[in-house]
Enzyme design. Structure first.
Site, short mmCIF file in Angstrom:
data_model
loop_
_atom_site.label_atom_id
_atom_site.label_comp_id
_atom_site.label_asym_id
_atom_site.label_seq_id
_atom_site.Cartn_x
_atom_site.Cartn_y
_atom_site.Cartn_z
N VAL A 79 0.89 -1.09 -0.07
CA VAL A 79 0.05 -0.06 -0.28
C VAL A 79 0.85 1.21 -0.01
O VAL A 79 0.56 2.37 -0.58
CB VAL A 79 -0.98 -0.08 1.36
CG1 VAL A 79 -0.24 0.07 2.61
CG2 VAL A 79 -1.98 1.19 1.08
N GLY A 80 2.13 1.16 0.57
CA GLY A 80 3.06 2.34 0.53
C GLY A 80 3.47 2.26 -0.77
O GLY A 80 3.83 1.13 -1.33
N ARG A 159 -6.47 4.67 6.92
CA ARG A 159 -7.01 2.97 6.95
C ARG A 159 -6.32 2.49 8.42
O ARG A 159 -7.06 2.17 9.06
CB ARG A 159 -6.58 2.37 5.81
CG ARG A 159 -7.72 2.58 4.66
CD ARG A 159 -7.24 1.98 3.41
NE ARG A 159 -5.73 2.31 2.89
CZ ARG A 159 -5.76 3.23 1.92
NH1 ARG A 159 -6.70 3.55 1.09
NH2 ARG A 159 -4.42 3.61 1.41
N ILE A 160 -4.88 2.30 8.27
CA ILE A 160 -4.27 1.62 9.23
C ILE A 160 -4.53 2.42 10.65
O ILE A 160 -4.90 1.87 11.66
CB ILE A 160 -2.96 1.33 8.84
CG1 ILE A 160 -2.85 0.31 7.89
CG2 ILE A 160 -2.06 0.71 10.08
CD1 ILE A 160 -1.58 0.21 7.23
N ARG A 242 6.90 3.37 8.09
CA ARG A 242 8.05 3.31 7.29
C ARG A 242 9.32 3.65 8.10
O ARG A 242 8.97 4.62 9.06
CB ARG A 242 8.19 4.30 6.19
CG ARG A 242 7.18 3.35 5.05
CD ARG A 242 7.84 2.45 4.35
NE ARG A 242 7.27 1.89 3.23
CZ ARG A 242 6.34 0.71 3.28
NH1 ARG A 242 5.94 0.34 4.41
NH2 ARG A 242 5.67 0.47 2.21
N ASP A 266 8.20 -1.88 13.75
CA ASP A 266 8.02 -3.04 12.89
C ASP A 266 9.08 -2.75 11.74
O ASP A 266 9.21 -3.37 10.67
CB ASP A 266 6.79 -3.17 12.58
CG ASP A 266 6.40 -4.32 11.60
OD1 ASP A 266 6.99 -5.38 11.60
OD2 ASP A 266 5.54 -4.07 10.37
N HIS A 290 9.42 -5.79 9.93
CA HIS A 290 8.51 -5.67 9.02
C HIS A 290 7.52 -6.76 8.58
O HIS A 290 7.51 -7.01 7.46
CB HIS A 290 9.18 -5.31 7.66
CG HIS A 290 8.50 -4.22 6.70
ND1 HIS A 290 9.10 -3.12 6.06
CD2 HIS A 290 7.24 -4.23 6.66
CE1 HIS A 290 8.07 -2.38 5.43
NE2 HIS A 290 7.19 -3.07 5.77
N SER A 293 2.19 -6.74 7.29
CA SER A 293 1.16 -7.60 6.49
C SER A 293 1.23 -8.93 6.09
O SER A 293 0.83 -9.70 5.35
CB SER A 293 1.09 -6.82 5.01
OG SER A 293 2.49 -7.14 4.40
P1 NAP Z 1 -3.55 5.81 4.10
O1 NAP Z 1 -4.96 5.38 4.37
O2 NAP Z 1 -3.40 6.63 2.74
O3 NAP Z 1 -2.96 6.64 5.24
C1 NAP Z 1 -2.09 7.59 5.36
C2 NAP Z 1 -2.11 8.48 6.21
O4 NAP Z 1 -0.90 9.31 6.41
C3 NAP Z 1 -3.16 9.49 5.91
O5 NAP Z 1 -4.17 9.76 7.14
C4 NAP Z 1 -2.54 11.04 5.76
O6 NAP Z 1 -3.29 11.80 6.04
C5 NAP Z 1 -1.34 10.51 6.86
N1 NAP Z 1 -0.36 11.50 6.46
C6 NAP Z 1 0.37 11.56 5.41
N2 NAP Z 1 1.38 12.56 5.26
C7 NAP Z 1 0.95 13.32 6.80
C8 NAP Z 1 1.61 14.31 7.21
N3 NAP Z 1 2.75 14.98 6.69
N4 NAP Z 1 1.43 14.64 8.65
C9 NAP Z 1 0.44 13.85 9.02
N5 NAP Z 1 -0.42 12.82 8.47
C10 NAP Z 1 0.15 12.47 7.39
O7 NAP Z 1 -2.67 4.70 4.31
P2 NAP Z 1 -2.66 3.42 5.07
O8 NAP Z 1 -3.26 2.00 4.44
O9 NAP Z 1 -3.26 3.65 6.28
O10 NAP Z 1 -1.16 2.97 5.27
C11 NAP Z 1 -0.25 3.84 5.89
C12 NAP Z 1 1.13 3.33 5.65
O11 NAP Z 1 1.48 2.32 6.58
C13 NAP Z 1 1.48 3.10 4.22
O12 NAP Z 1 1.90 4.36 3.64
C14 NAP Z 1 2.75 2.14 4.47
O13 NAP Z 1 3.91 2.89 4.43
C15 NAP Z 1 2.55 1.69 5.90
N6 NAP Z 1 2.20 0.09 5.86
C16 NAP Z 1 3.19 -0.42 6.56
C17 NAP Z 1 2.94 -2.06 6.72
C18 NAP Z 1 4.04 -2.84 7.42
O14 NAP Z 1 4.12 -3.86 6.98
N7 NAP Z 1 4.60 -2.35 8.55
C19 NAP Z 1 2.12 -2.38 6.32
C20 NAP Z 1 1.06 -1.91 5.48
C21 NAP Z 1 1.12 -0.21 5.27
P3 NAP Z 1 -4.27 12.75 5.20
O15 NAP Z 1 -5.17 11.82 4.84
O16 NAP Z 1 -4.79 13.84 6.03
O17 NAP Z 1 -3.41 13.14 4.04
#
Ligand code: NAP
Length: 324
Positions: A79-80, A159-160, A242, A266, A290, A293
């Site tokens: 998703v990232g 979402r997360i 990340r 993670d 990591h 998922s």
């Molecule tokens: P998402 O729904 O797009 O959520 C990302 C959030 O980040 C949004 O609420 C966004 O806010 C916020 N954001 C971005 N820039 C920001 C800033 N400067 N200040 C404050 N908030 C900010 O994505 P998601 O599905 O929840 O996934 C989030 C991230 O988790 C992914 O991008 C990925 O890198 C990471 N991830 C990690 C794993 C793992 O295995 N550990 C698995 C899945 C995902 P706005 O909506 O207000 O723009």
């Protein structure tokens, strides 16, 4: 004539078979367990119509040039998409497929796991058992902190972040509070009882901070020494987004100065982390590799979406899940 698709790793069997069964595709695949070396990637990508890549593959202008003019789609099994130069793709009108939604539950689950593990000193406890340091029950030994009545700060209520907030609510109870910080107001936050605050308020008031945001220019190393100094001394900091969102050198400095109750990660920099990395010397830091998922269910769903994205892309159809 069949379209060439490059798959940069072996994916779970269901999506792997799904891709192999596509009659109009010539599959080119890196089948080793390790990440495809850059040189090999630049060589194998030549002339392909579609790329199904991992977050470990850097998709930049050099790679797109190497692929050449046939390239119609890039699909990432994540998703990232901070490993992809989105501007370069846009310049070339190449859509980027990704896998939103299906990994939300698994990643929120691991975020909660790290909060609990950090709060209750799980790494130290396991080590104590394994090292023969477990004496008779002791009323003052290995005391952690509990979540009841605490304030949780979610950085990035996407979402997360939302799924994590929902899962943490029962732990903090009615007297606890969840606050969040995102770039935009989230109307749905009210329904889960989560309150928007400024970044500095989140840092000042949170007993637990979960980093759940996307990694971008703004969030890159946003959590640095100056920011750590604004947090509560015993804050529990968890990052499942990340590694680069935290400036890790500063994290080590802050830890060596006694900041933080505990830390759960993670994701870190680099990945994999060297076993001799200074970060691992701190008992109150729990690092897992990591795994956000990493469930069979989730990786299968991610694989199915990533395959659909690449197949529709090479066929010139709109992708089911593309980055806007
Ligand atoms: P998402 O729904 O797009 O959520 C990302 C959030 O980040 C949004 O609420 C966004 O806010 C916020 N954001 C971005 N820039 C920001 C800033 N400067 N200040 C404050 N908030 C900010 O994505 P998601 O599905 O929840 O996934 C989030 C991230 O988790 C992914 O991008 C990925 O890198 C990471 N991830 C990690 C794993 C793992 O295995 N550990 C698995 C899945 C995902 P706005 O909506 O207000 O723009």
């Amino acid at each position: 004539m069949s379209s060439k698709v490059l798959l940069t790793r072996t994916i779970p069997s269901e999506p792997q078979k799904f891709l192999e069964s596509a009659k109009d595709i010539e599959l080119i695949q890196w089948k080793e367990k390790s990440v495809i070396p850059r040189e090999k990637l630049l060589e194998m990508v030549k002339g392909v119509d579609g790329i199904l890549c991992m977050l470990t593959d850097k998709i930049d202008s050099e790679l797109l040039d190497a692929a050449g003019p046939n390239l119609k789609v890039v699909s990432t099994l994540s998703v990232g998409y901070d490993h992809v130069d989105l501007n370069e793709l846009r310049k070339r009108s190449i859509p980027l497929g990704y896998t939103p939604g299906v990994l939300t539950d698994a990643t929120a689950e691991i975020t909660v796991m790290l909060v609990l593990a950090a709060a209750r000193r799980m790494r130290e406890g396991i080590r104590a058992v394994e090292n023969g340091e477990w004496g008779k029950w002791n009323p003052t030994w290995m005391l952690g902190t509990q979540l009841t009545n605490k304030t949780v700060g979610i950085f990035g209520l996407g979402r997360i972040g939302s799924a994590t907030a929902l899962r943490l609510k029962p732990f903090i109870g009615n007297e606890g509070k969840i606050i969040y910080c995102s770039r935009t107001e989230k109307p749905e936050a009210a329904s889960i009882g989560v309150i928007k605050v400024d970044f500095d308020v989140l840092l000042r008031d949170s007993d637990v901070i979960c980093i759940c945001s996307a990694m971008n220019e703004e969030t890159n190393e946003m959590f640095n020494y100056e920011v750590f100094k604004k947090m509560k001394k015993n804050v529990i900091l968890v990052n499942t987004a990340r590694g680069n969102i935290i400036r890790q050198k500063d994290l080590c400095r802050a830890l060596s100065e006694g900041m933080f109750g505990s830390v759960g990660l993670d994701v870190c920099t680099p990945e994999p982390l060297d076993p001799n990395d200074p970060l691992l010397k701190f008992n109150k830091v729990t690092v897992i590799p990591h795994l956000g998922s990493a469930t069979l269910e989730t990786r299968t769903l991610m694989g199915n979406i990533a395959v659909k994205n690449v197949l529709t892309g090479v066929r010139g159809e709109p992708l089911p899940h593309s980055v806007k």
